[in-house]
Design a protein around this motif. Structure first.
Motif, PDB file in Angstrom:
ATOM      1  N   ALA A  36       0.900  -1.064   0.018  1.00 18.25           N
ATOM      2  CA  ALA A  36       0.114  -0.003   0.148  1.00 18.25           C
ATOM      3  C   ALA A  36       0.812   1.425   0.180  1.00 18.25           C
ATOM      4  O   ALA A  36       0.573   2.395  -0.607  1.00 18.25           O
ATOM      5  N   GLN A  39       2.153   1.789  -3.294  1.00 23.79           N
ATOM      6  CA  GLN A  39       1.140   2.383  -4.392  1.00 23.79           C
ATOM      7  C   GLN A  39       0.785   3.629  -3.925  1.00 23.79           C
ATOM      8  O   GLN A  39      -0.114   4.460  -4.750  1.00 23.79           O
ATOM      9  N   VAL A  41      -1.152   5.121  -1.681  1.00 22.50           N
ATOM     10  CA  VAL A  41      -2.733   5.148  -1.838  1.00 22.50           C
ATOM     11  C   VAL A  41      -3.126   6.464  -1.293  1.00 22.50           C
ATOM     12  O   VAL A  41      -2.308   7.057  -0.378  1.00 22.50           O
ATOM     13  N   SER A  43      -5.566   7.617   0.662  1.00 23.05           N
ATOM     14  CA  SER A  43      -6.300   7.828   1.979  1.00 23.05           C
ATOM     15  C   SER A  43      -6.030   6.586   2.889  1.00 23.05           C
ATOM     16  O   SER A  43      -5.559   5.506   2.608  1.00 23.05           O
ATOM     17  N   GLU A  45      -8.504   5.164   4.477  1.00 20.81           N
ATOM     18  CA  GLU A  45      -8.996   4.148   4.298  1.00 20.81           C
ATOM     19  C   GLU A  45      -8.882   3.253   3.362  1.00 20.81           C
ATOM     20  O   GLU A  45      -9.040   1.785   3.585  1.00 20.81           O
ATOM     21  N   GLU A  46      -8.382   3.608   2.430  1.00 21.42           N
ATOM     22  CA  GLU A  46      -7.901   2.615   1.083  1.00 21.42           C
ATOM     23  C   GLU A  46      -6.539   1.536   1.628  1.00 21.42           C
ATOM     24  O   GLU A  46      -6.669   0.609   1.498  1.00 21.42           O
ATOM     25  N   ASN A  49      -8.162  -0.717   4.206  1.00 24.35           N
ATOM     26  CA  ASN A  49      -8.915  -1.883   3.211  1.00 24.35           C
ATOM     27  C   ASN A  49      -7.942  -2.803   2.695  1.00 24.35           C
ATOM     28  O   ASN A  49      -8.335  -4.065   2.637  1.00 24.35           O
ATOM     29  N   ILE A  50      -6.723  -2.261   2.245  1.00 22.85           N
ATOM     30  CA  ILE A  50      -5.901  -3.096   1.659  1.00 22.85           C
ATOM     31  C   ILE A  50      -5.413  -4.191   2.592  1.00 22.85           C
ATOM     32  O   ILE A  50      -5.004  -5.439   2.267  1.00 22.85           O
ATOM     33  N   SER A 183      -8.636   5.013  12.599  1.00 23.91           N
ATOM     34  CA  SER A 183      -9.712   5.876  11.780  1.00 23.91           C
ATOM     35  C   SER A 183     -10.343   6.910  12.526  1.00 23.91           C
ATOM     36  O   SER A 183     -10.323   6.781  13.853  1.00 23.91           O
TER      37      SER A 183
END
Length: 249
Positions: A36, A39, A41, A43, A45-46, A49-50, A183
């Motif tokens: 992640a 990449q 990401v 945010s 949240e992403e 999720n990963i 979060s």
């Protein structure tokens, strides 16, 4: 170990399997975190999720619609579909309380259907056991779930037990990182939990507890009141220290 001092091979095998599963999950989640980051990401949240989906396996080209699939794409969902009795209390649902992080993660995800059941499990284990289970590592996302469950179900009778749980979790490795990765809803749950804990403390002591009967001697009443004030101050100190650990303003 059995009563006669001999090793129990079944227990050893269970502990070995749990340790291997925990190592595999930790390695899988760490790989997902690195992926992640590479990449970039956009945010949290992403990113979250990963990591939470790191157990999923990609489908192969041969796995086409309309054909039998031999690939277990989501093992957690597959186990969750197994028939289970509804509205089962924790002692019946679980053969025994989890003793390792792998066993806990399995039971937390698969066996407990409601946050109330999860709350009861945390209380049954208690701070000491939870601190031992997660001494090496607190799985990604679990701290936020714990705070949410505790905030929703906390009551005055459980206040001391919850404080012990929070103290034990704050001593686990990489605790600061887990707090940083909470979060916004989880951070709000943390703030809500500590608001409730402080409110319970004030309500408890301002109602005059503990207090003796009217016929008690004045000296005894003064001693009881002094002890109460000392305990109140100590509890407030513990809560304030925990708020700093959990980055609650």
């Amino acid at each position: 170990m059995e009563a006669d001092g001999a090793l129990d091979p079944v227990a050893l095998e269970r502990e070995l399997r749990a340790a291997v599963a925990a190592d595999e999950r930790r390695e899988r989640e760490n790989d997902a975190k690195l992926r992640a980051v590479r990449q970039r990401v956009p945010s949290y949240e992403e990113f979250r999720n990963i990591v939470l989906a790191s157990h999923l396996k990609p489908l192969e080209k041969k796995d086409k619609m309309g054909k039998r699939r031999n690939v277990l794409w989501n093992p957690c969902a597959a186990h969750a579909k197994a028939p289970q009795a509804s509205d089962v209390e924790i002692p019946q649902e679980l053969d025994q309380l989890p003793r390792t992080s792998a066993e806990f993660y399995r039971d937390w995800r698969r066996c407990l259907k409601s946050r109330k059941e999860k709350y009861q499990l945390l209380l049954e284990l208690g701070g000491k056991a939870l601190g031992g289970i997660f001494q090496a590592d607190l799985g990604f996302g679990l701290l936020g779930e714990f705070l949410t469950v505790l905030a929703e179900n906390v009551c005055h009778e459980d206040r001391d037990a919850i404080l012990q749980i929070l103290q034990s979790l704050s001593g686990t490795k990489r605790f600061g990182l887990n707090v940083d990765l909470l979060s916004e809803p989880e951070k709000e749950s943390s703030r809500d939990l500590f608001r409730k804990l402080r409110s319970m403390s004030r309500d408890y002591w301002t109602t005059g507890h503990p207090s003796g009967p009217a016929s008690c001697e004045a000296e005894r009443e003064a001693h009881v009141m002094n002890s109460s004030l000392q305990k109140e101050a100590e509890e407030e100190r513990i809560v304030v220290e925990l708020m700093k650990c959990y980055q609650v303003n």
